[in-house]
Design an enzyme around this catalytic site. Structure first.
Site, short mmCIF file in Angstrom:
data_model
loop_
_atom_site.label_atom_id
_atom_site.label_comp_id
_atom_site.label_asym_id
_atom_site.label_seq_id
_atom_site.Cartn_x
_atom_site.Cartn_y
_atom_site.Cartn_z
N GLY A 56 0.64 -1.34 -0.04
CA GLY A 56 -0.19 -0.22 0.00
C GLY A 56 0.87 1.27 0.02
O GLY A 56 0.33 2.36 0.67
N SER A 113 -0.02 5.16 -1.57
CA SER A 113 -1.05 6.09 -1.05
C SER A 113 -1.31 6.17 0.42
O SER A 113 -0.90 5.05 1.09
CB SER A 113 -2.37 5.79 -1.83
OG SER A 113 -3.37 6.60 -1.21
N ILE A 128 -1.69 5.90 4.15
CA ILE A 128 -0.86 5.50 5.57
C ILE A 128 0.17 4.68 4.93
O ILE A 128 1.33 5.04 5.41
CB ILE A 128 -1.82 4.64 6.35
CG1 ILE A 128 -2.91 5.25 6.82
CG2 ILE A 128 -0.95 4.13 7.46
CD1 ILE A 128 -4.13 4.60 7.54
N GLY A 139 -5.15 -1.94 1.69
CA GLY A 139 -6.57 -2.50 2.03
C GLY A 139 -7.62 -1.61 1.45
O GLY A 139 -7.25 -0.75 0.65
N TYR A 162 -16.52 -4.90 5.71
CA TYR A 162 -15.43 -4.43 5.97
C TYR A 162 -14.90 -4.47 7.72
O TYR A 162 -13.77 -4.98 8.05
CB TYR A 162 -15.30 -2.98 6.00
CG TYR A 162 -13.87 -2.17 6.22
CD1 TYR A 162 -12.93 -2.07 5.35
CD2 TYR A 162 -13.99 -1.33 7.36
CE1 TYR A 162 -11.69 -1.28 5.89
CE2 TYR A 162 -12.69 -0.80 7.73
CZ TYR A 162 -11.74 -0.66 6.87
OH TYR A 162 -10.44 -0.12 7.25
N LYS A 221 -11.66 -6.78 9.22
CA LYS A 221 -10.50 -6.25 9.89
C LYS A 221 -10.73 -7.00 11.53
O LYS A 221 -9.50 -7.41 12.38
CB LYS A 221 -10.82 -4.85 10.31
CG LYS A 221 -10.64 -3.98 9.00
CD LYS A 221 -9.14 -3.82 8.62
CE LYS A 221 -8.73 -3.09 7.41
NZ LYS A 221 -7.50 -3.06 6.96
P1 NAI Z 1 -5.49 4.41 0.68
O1 NAI Z 1 -6.54 4.11 -0.15
O2 NAI Z 1 -4.86 5.82 0.52
O3 NAI Z 1 -4.24 3.37 0.36
C1 NAI Z 1 -4.34 2.04 0.14
C2 NAI Z 1 -3.27 1.54 -0.76
O4 NAI Z 1 -3.50 -0.01 -0.99
C3 NAI Z 1 -3.44 2.06 -2.07
O5 NAI Z 1 -2.07 2.60 -2.71
C4 NAI Z 1 -3.90 1.11 -2.83
O6 NAI Z 1 -3.33 1.16 -4.49
C5 NAI Z 1 -3.28 -0.20 -2.29
N1 NAI Z 1 -4.18 -1.36 -2.57
C6 NAI Z 1 -5.55 -1.48 -2.84
N2 NAI Z 1 -5.95 -2.70 -3.13
C7 NAI Z 1 -4.83 -3.42 -3.48
C8 NAI Z 1 -4.43 -4.55 -4.14
N3 NAI Z 1 -5.63 -5.33 -4.57
N4 NAI Z 1 -3.25 -4.81 -4.30
C9 NAI Z 1 -2.27 -4.08 -4.21
N5 NAI Z 1 -2.28 -2.81 -3.50
C10 NAI Z 1 -3.54 -2.54 -3.26
O7 NAI Z 1 -6.13 3.95 1.86
P2 NAI Z 1 -5.69 4.26 3.60
O8 NAI Z 1 -6.47 5.04 4.12
O9 NAI Z 1 -3.99 4.59 3.54
O10 NAI Z 1 -5.52 2.54 4.01
C11 NAI Z 1 -4.55 1.98 4.44
C12 NAI Z 1 -4.85 0.90 5.44
O11 NAI Z 1 -5.68 1.46 6.61
C13 NAI Z 1 -6.23 0.02 4.92
O12 NAI Z 1 -6.05 -1.38 5.28
C14 NAI Z 1 -7.32 0.65 5.70
O13 NAI Z 1 -8.24 -0.34 5.87
C15 NAI Z 1 -6.80 0.95 6.73
N6 NAI Z 1 -7.46 2.11 7.59
C16 NAI Z 1 -7.77 3.16 6.95
C17 NAI Z 1 -8.66 4.20 7.85
C18 NAI Z 1 -8.96 5.42 6.91
O14 NAI Z 1 -9.80 6.17 7.68
N7 NAI Z 1 -8.33 5.88 5.97
C19 NAI Z 1 -9.08 4.03 9.13
C20 NAI Z 1 -8.77 2.66 9.58
C21 NAI Z 1 -8.21 1.69 8.87
#
Ligand code: NAI
Length: 259
Positions: A12, A15, A17, A77, A157, A161
């Site tokens: 990930g 983008s 986190i 994710g 979702y 988790k």
């Molecule tokens: P984001 O959408 O900014 O980044 C997610 C990254 O995962 C992206 O770079 C995307 O290309 C990659 N990704 C998604 N599907 C993929 C796949 N099939 N294969 C390879 N890469 C893939 O999201 P964010 O917010 O940074 O989320 C990161 C983690 O934090 C996730 O696991 C999310 O569930 C968790 N999270 C996020 C929260 C939020 O409010 N943003 C809250 C709680 C947990």
């Protein structure tokens, strides 16, 4: 907090986190190899394309990594707006396969960090379904098994988790002979490109988080905890979950237990 000269895998990394985790790690002298379906804009020490929804892509990506890593951060994710099978595949089934395939390439004493969520807080109330999912889920049955366990779009979702938190605890001891530890961290709402997806789909739960906290977390506030878990400073932290939510988990506990 020493991660200097450590090699760290970050999924990930393109983008939110994951991107911020990669940035902080590099700032502190680590060597970062990003894995993502999208190419990161930032200049990492290495990038390998992977689609965590696809077992063939996962195996190929792991084969393409020829080094040894001191930490593996599973950050990639999907939000609850994605279809159920994709949420369950990326957030758990693919994450698990990627981790298990990568184990031979983890150094003794390595740290595995799984980004779960505050959404996983209710795991104990769903433990039977979670145990079955961990035991039986694979790419080819994720749809059927989710249906059988009553996991609908609204629930997927949360369930993904919850499963990740339990799998993390379950494996506290699995690779202990090599000193490999595993933990999860659980953010509440975070300012990233998928925040709106959470607010749109998690409804009252997410709205209350935002109301009580007054703001969402920043990616850097979550990434800092991920980096800490990669570092040797966290060497005695194993098999647990760290809430990185500004206090939301404590708030929810207070509501449940009336303190
Ligand atoms: P984001 O959408 O900014 O980044 C997610 C990254 O995962 C992206 O770079 C995307 O290309 C990659 N990704 C998604 N599907 C993929 C796949 N099939 N294969 C390879 N890469 C893939 O999201 P964010 O917010 O940074 O989320 C990161 C983690 O934090 C996730 O696991 C999310 O569930 C968790 N999270 C996020 C929260 C939020 O409010 N943003 C809250 C709680 C947990």
């Amino acid at each position: 907090m020493s991660v200097e000269n450590k090699t760290v895998i970050v999924t990930g990394a393109a983008s939110g986190i994951g991107r911020e985790t990669a940035r902080i790690l590099m700032e502190r002298g680590a060597r970062v190899i990003g894995f993502d379906r999208n190419r990161p804009e930032d200049n990492l020490d290495g990038f390998i394309e992977v689609d965590l929804m696809d077992p063939v892509s996962i195996d190929k990506a792991v084969d393409n990594f020829s080094g040894q890593a001191d930490a593996l951060c599973n950050v990639a994710g999907l939000p609850p707006t994605a279809p159920i099978n994709k949420v369950m595949a990326v957030n758990f089934v693919g994450l698990r396969r990627f981790t298990e395939r990568m184990l031979d390439k983890l150094s003794p004493g390595a740290s595995i960090v799984n980004v779960a969520s505050l959404a996983g807080i209710g795991w104990s109330g769903a433990i039977d379904g979670i145990k079955r999912f961990i035991a039986e889920a694979d790419f080819d049955n994720v749809d059927a098994l989710s249906t059988e366990l009553g996991i609908d779009q609204e629930r997927c979702y949360f369930f993904s988790k919850e499963v990740l938190r339990v799998w993390t605890m379950q494996n506290w001891n699995t690779w202990r002979d090599r000193g490999i530890r595993i933990n999860s961290i659980s953010p509440g709402p975070v300012e990233t490109p998928i925040l709106q997806d959470f607010l749109d789909t998690l409804g009252e739960r997410a709205e209350e988080d935002m109301r009580v906290m007054g703001r969402a977390g920043e990616s850097s506030e979550i990434a800092a905890a991920v980096v800490f878990l990669c570092s040797s400073d966290s060497s005695w932290i194993n098999g647990t979950n760290i809430a990185t939510d500004g206090g939301m988990e404590a708030h929810v506990m207070g509501q449940i237990y009336g303190f």
